[in-house]
Design a protein around this motif. Structure first.
Motif, short mmCIF file in Angstrom:
data_model
loop_
_atom_site.label_atom_id
_atom_site.label_comp_id
_atom_site.label_asym_id
_atom_site.label_seq_id
_atom_site.Cartn_x
_atom_site.Cartn_y
_atom_site.Cartn_z
N GLU A 157 3.34 6.71 9.52
CA GLU A 157 2.21 7.33 8.74
C GLU A 157 1.76 6.71 7.30
O GLU A 157 0.54 6.49 6.78
CB GLU A 157 2.33 8.84 8.63
CG GLU A 157 2.44 9.55 9.84
CD GLU A 157 3.78 9.51 10.73
OE1 GLU A 157 4.60 8.77 10.28
OE2 GLU A 157 3.69 10.02 11.68
N ILE A 158 2.94 6.30 6.68
CA ILE A 158 2.69 5.67 5.46
C ILE A 158 1.76 4.24 5.49
O ILE A 158 1.03 4.08 4.81
CB ILE A 158 4.06 5.69 4.59
CG1 ILE A 158 4.52 6.77 4.33
CG2 ILE A 158 4.01 4.51 3.37
CD1 ILE A 158 5.93 6.87 3.60
N ILE A 159 2.32 3.49 6.31
CA ILE A 159 1.57 2.21 6.61
C ILE A 159 0.31 2.26 7.15
O ILE A 159 -0.74 1.68 6.67
CB ILE A 159 2.28 1.44 7.60
CG1 ILE A 159 3.70 0.90 7.01
CG2 ILE A 159 1.71 -0.04 8.01
CD1 ILE A 159 4.84 0.41 7.94
N VAL A 160 0.10 3.42 7.98
CA VAL A 160 -1.24 3.82 8.42
C VAL A 160 -2.39 4.02 7.17
O VAL A 160 -3.45 3.44 6.94
CB VAL A 160 -1.49 4.94 9.45
CG1 VAL A 160 -2.89 5.27 9.69
CG2 VAL A 160 -0.82 4.36 10.75
N LEU A 161 -1.77 4.94 6.16
CA LEU A 161 -2.26 5.27 4.94
C LEU A 161 -2.67 3.85 4.22
O LEU A 161 -3.88 3.80 3.58
CB LEU A 161 -1.69 6.18 4.26
CG LEU A 161 -1.64 7.58 4.43
CD1 LEU A 161 -0.47 8.47 3.75
CD2 LEU A 161 -2.87 8.15 4.50
N GLN A 162 -1.86 2.93 4.09
CA GLN A 162 -1.91 1.75 3.30
C GLN A 162 -3.06 1.01 3.98
O GLN A 162 -4.11 0.46 3.13
CB GLN A 162 -0.64 0.59 3.42
CG GLN A 162 -0.78 -0.48 2.94
CD GLN A 162 0.42 -1.40 2.87
OE1 GLN A 162 0.91 -1.08 3.80
NE2 GLN A 162 0.85 -2.08 1.95
N GLY A 163 -3.27 0.66 5.45
CA GLY A 163 -4.33 0.20 6.06
C GLY A 163 -5.60 0.79 5.68
O GLY A 163 -6.65 0.28 5.46
N GLU A 164 -5.67 2.18 5.58
CA GLU A 164 -6.75 2.77 5.44
C GLU A 164 -7.35 2.86 4.10
O GLU A 164 -8.39 2.87 3.74
CB GLU A 164 -6.57 4.60 6.10
CG GLU A 164 -6.71 4.42 7.51
CD GLU A 164 -6.36 5.81 8.04
OE1 GLU A 164 -6.00 6.74 7.21
OE2 GLU A 164 -6.41 6.24 9.16
#
Length: 126
Positions: free
Chosen positions: A78-85
């Motif tokens: 989830e943290i990496i998805v947030l980074q991409g977003e």
């Protein structure tokens, strides 16, 4: 099971969020120690609150710290998805977003977010 003092600290942070004192909540969440059973959840919520508050650079810096020791973090996907977003939708840095998304797909091929990210990459490419 969590000790009462650990749970109290987490509840205090949640109470600050309810009172719309997100900066106080971030400070409490950031003070949670690694040995605390709620540490990874506190990291995730702190990053998320930084994004809500518009502190994107702080959120990205926290994400970089988490990525240095990702194996022990239950919220790393989830943290990496947030980074991409953040790169994709907020900062409009599509090249950085693509790098994060491609790395994510390589790293988590069985993720529930896989198709969502694949579709977003296709849209960016058009």
């Amino acid at each position: 099971m969590y000790s009462i003092s650990i749970a109290i600290k987490y509840v205090q942070a949640k109470y600050q969020i309810i009172q719309n004192k997100k900066d106080n909540a971030i400070n409490i969440l950031d003070s949670v120690e690694k040995s605390n059973g709620l540490y990874h959840l506190a990291q995730f919520e702190s990053i998320y609150l930084e994004i809500i508050e518009g502190n994107y650079d702080k959120a990205l810096n926290k994400i970089i710290k988490v990525e240095k020791n990702p194996d022990s973090n239950n919220y790393i996907e989830e943290i990496i998805v947030l980074q991409g977003e953040i790169y994709d939708y907020i900062l409009n840095e599509q090249s950085n977003a693509v790098d994060v998304y491609l790395g994510y797909l390589d790293r988590f091929p069985n993720s529930i977010y896989y198709d969502m990210i694949r579709k977003r990459l296709r849209k960016i490419a058009l």
